[in-house]
Design a protein around this motif. Structure first.
Motif, PDB file in Angstrom:
ATOM      1  N   LEU A  37       0.735  -1.319   0.022  1.00 56.21           N
ATOM      2  CA  LEU A  37      -0.092   0.017   0.036  1.00 56.21           C
ATOM      3  C   LEU A  37       0.946   1.145  -0.169  1.00 56.21           C
ATOM      4  O   LEU A  37       1.884   1.434   0.985  1.00 56.21           O
ATOM      5  N   ALA A  38       0.822   2.039  -0.997  1.00 56.51           N
ATOM      6  CA  ALA A  38       1.720   3.065  -1.072  1.00 56.51           C
ATOM      7  C   ALA A  38       0.807   4.251  -1.867  1.00 56.51           C
ATOM      8  O   ALA A  38      -0.085   3.982  -2.643  1.00 56.51           O
ATOM      9  N   ALA A  39       1.358   5.453  -1.439  1.00 55.64           N
ATOM     10  CA  ALA A  39       0.991   6.747  -2.395  1.00 55.64           C
ATOM     11  C   ALA A  39       2.016   7.581  -3.068  1.00 55.64           C
ATOM     12  O   ALA A  39       3.046   7.292  -2.429  1.00 55.64           O
ATOM     13  N   ALA A  40       1.717   8.048  -4.039  1.00 50.91           N
ATOM     14  CA  ALA A  40       2.750   8.817  -4.954  1.00 50.91           C
ATOM     15  C   ALA A  40       1.935  10.323  -5.096  1.00 50.91           C
ATOM     16  O   ALA A  40       0.792  10.062  -5.534  1.00 50.91           O
ATOM     17  N   TRP A  41       2.566  11.377  -4.933  1.00 47.99           N
ATOM     18  CA  TRP A  41       1.934  12.523  -5.625  1.00 47.99           C
ATOM     19  C   TRP A  41       2.896  13.671  -6.196  1.00 47.99           C
ATOM     20  O   TRP A  41       4.044  13.595  -5.789  1.00 47.99           O
ATOM     21  N   HIS A  42       2.286  14.454  -6.710  1.00 44.48           N
ATOM     22  CA  HIS A  42       2.905  15.788  -7.078  1.00 44.48           C
ATOM     23  C   HIS A  42       1.891  16.730  -7.211  1.00 44.48           C
ATOM     24  O   HIS A  42       0.890  16.795  -7.880  1.00 44.48           O
ATOM     25  N   VAL A  43       2.302  17.767  -6.763  1.00 47.46           N
ATOM     26  CA  VAL A  43       1.276  19.115  -6.798  1.00 47.46           C
ATOM     27  C   VAL A  43       2.134  20.104  -7.807  1.00 47.46           C
ATOM     28  O   VAL A  43       3.146  20.777  -7.701  1.00 47.46           O
ATOM     29  N   ASP A  44       0.954  20.341  -8.590  1.00 50.91           N
ATOM     30  CA  ASP A  44       1.419  21.336  -9.782  1.00 50.91           C
ATOM     31  C   ASP A  44       0.604  22.899  -9.070  1.00 50.91           C
ATOM     32  O   ASP A  44      -0.325  23.088  -9.334  1.00 50.91           O
ATOM     33  N   ARG A  45       1.553  23.571  -8.520  1.00 54.76           N
ATOM     34  CA  ARG A  45       1.219  24.742  -7.887  1.00 54.76           C
ATOM     35  C   ARG A  45       0.418  25.647  -8.758  1.00 54.76           C
ATOM     36  O   ARG A  45      -0.368  26.394  -8.482  1.00 54.76           O
ATOM     37  N   ASP A  46       0.980  25.899  -9.797  1.00 54.44           N
ATOM     38  CA  ASP A  46       0.517  26.752 -10.939  1.00 54.44           C
ATOM     39  C   ASP A  46      -1.105  26.411 -11.331  1.00 54.44           C
ATOM     40  O   ASP A  46      -1.656  27.271 -11.431  1.00 54.44           O
ATOM     41  N   ARG A  47      -1.349  25.149 -11.546  1.00 48.26           N
ATOM     42  CA  ARG A  47      -2.393  24.585 -11.979  1.00 48.26           C
ATOM     43  C   ARG A  47      -3.597  24.800 -10.882  1.00 48.26           C
ATOM     44  O   ARG A  47      -4.489  25.266 -11.108  1.00 48.26           O
ATOM     45  N   LEU A  48      -3.169  24.390  -9.921  1.00 57.08           N
ATOM     46  CA  LEU A  48      -3.978  24.676  -8.505  1.00 57.08           C
ATOM     47  C   LEU A  48      -4.334  26.150  -8.224  1.00 57.08           C
ATOM     48  O   LEU A  48      -5.449  26.248  -7.745  1.00 57.08           O
ATOM     49  N   GLY A  49      -3.324  26.905  -8.438  1.00 55.65           N
ATOM     50  CA  GLY A  49      -3.521  28.375  -8.115  1.00 55.65           C
ATOM     51  C   GLY A  49      -4.364  28.905  -9.168  1.00 55.65           C
ATOM     52  O   GLY A  49      -5.308  29.784  -8.836  1.00 55.65           O
ATOM     53  N   ALA A  50      -4.438  28.478 -10.247  1.00 53.61           N
ATOM     54  CA  ALA A  50      -5.430  29.040 -11.444  1.00 53.61           C
ATOM     55  C   ALA A  50      -6.844  28.720 -10.862  1.00 53.61           C
ATOM     56  O   ALA A  50      -7.628  29.614 -11.341  1.00 53.61           O
ATOM     57  N   LEU A  51      -7.130  27.376 -10.342  1.00 51.89           N
ATOM     58  CA  LEU A  51      -8.389  27.300  -9.842  1.00 51.89           C
ATOM     59  C   LEU A  51      -9.145  27.987  -8.537  1.00 51.89           C
ATOM     60  O   LEU A  51     -10.057  28.551  -8.574  1.00 51.89           O
ATOM     61  N   ASP A  52      -7.904  28.348  -7.807  1.00 54.62           N
ATOM     62  CA  ASP A  52      -8.372  29.038  -6.784  1.00 54.62           C
ATOM     63  C   ASP A  52      -7.154  29.654  -6.032  1.00 54.62           C
ATOM     64  O   ASP A  52      -6.219  29.002  -5.435  1.00 54.62           O
ATOM     65  N   ALA A  53      -6.761  30.971  -6.298  1.00 54.46           N
ATOM     66  CA  ALA A  53      -5.468  31.872  -5.822  1.00 54.46           C
ATOM     67  C   ALA A  53      -5.550  31.558  -4.205  1.00 54.46           C
ATOM     68  O   ALA A  53      -4.159  31.760  -3.560  1.00 54.46           O
ATOM     69  N   ARG A  54      -6.701  31.539  -3.487  1.00 56.16           N
ATOM     70  CA  ARG A  54      -6.622  31.455  -1.879  1.00 56.16           C
ATOM     71  C   ARG A  54      -6.284  30.010  -1.435  1.00 56.16           C
ATOM     72  O   ARG A  54      -6.222  29.966  -0.238  1.00 56.16           O
ATOM     73  N   LEU A  55      -6.216  29.177  -2.303  1.00 55.83           N
ATOM     74  CA  LEU A  55      -5.764  27.780  -1.708  1.00 55.83           C
ATOM     75  C   LEU A  55      -4.480  27.862  -1.069  1.00 55.83           C
ATOM     76  O   LEU A  55      -3.438  28.227  -1.558  1.00 55.83           O
ATOM     77  N   ASP A  56      -4.422  27.195   0.204  1.00 53.87           N
ATOM     78  CA  ASP A  56      -3.388  26.900   1.042  1.00 53.87           C
ATOM     79  C   ASP A  56      -2.687  25.865   0.288  1.00 53.87           C
ATOM     80  O   ASP A  56      -2.809  24.734   0.699  1.00 53.87           O
TER      81      ASP A  56
END
Length: 126
Positions: A37-56
């Motif tokens: 059981l494992a998780a792998a992840w990557h956060v694309d800060r630019d894409r997420l910021g485009a959806l909501d600039a206030r997102l922490d």
């Protein structure tokens, strides 16, 4: 090499639940036959910021580290990390209305669960 059944969910970041927009940010893979059981992840800060600039975005990363901890069975995952692997996967795949949400459960066959996880991350998250 024998092929092994596995299940996975894609982790989605939903900055504003009311708008139902999301960006794939991770994958959780469970292979019962190998106790994997494992998780792998990557956060694309630019894409997420485009959806909501206030997102922490740091809070998003903290939530993903929590999920890693649940998978690894360490202190980052709190009480859920102490459960058997199947229960941990059940906890992680359960629908919730938070910023990090699991998508539907999918399955497949593989000879190498860790490699399959990396493949899914690359294919579904980028």
């Amino acid at each position: 090499m024998s092929r092994l059944a596995y299940q996975y969910v894609v982790l989605r970041c939903v900055p504003r639940v009311d708008r139902e927009e999301f960006v794939n940010v991770g994958v959780v893979l469970y292979c019962q036959a190998t106790d994997y059981l494992a998780a792998a992840w990557h956060v694309d800060r630019d894409r997420l910021g485009a959806l909501d600039a206030r997102l922490d975005l740091d809070q998003v990363c903290d939530a993903l580290r929590f999920i890693e901890g649940v998978c690894a069975g360490d202190e980052r995952g709190g009480e859920a990390a102490a459960k058997p692997l199947g229960q941990r996967f059940g906890f992680l795949k359960a629908p919730r209305s938070t910023v990090i949400q699991p998508g539907p459960v999918h399955g497949g066959m593989t000879t190498d669960p860790p490699r399959q996880l990396e493949h899914l991350l690359e294919k579904l998250v980028g």
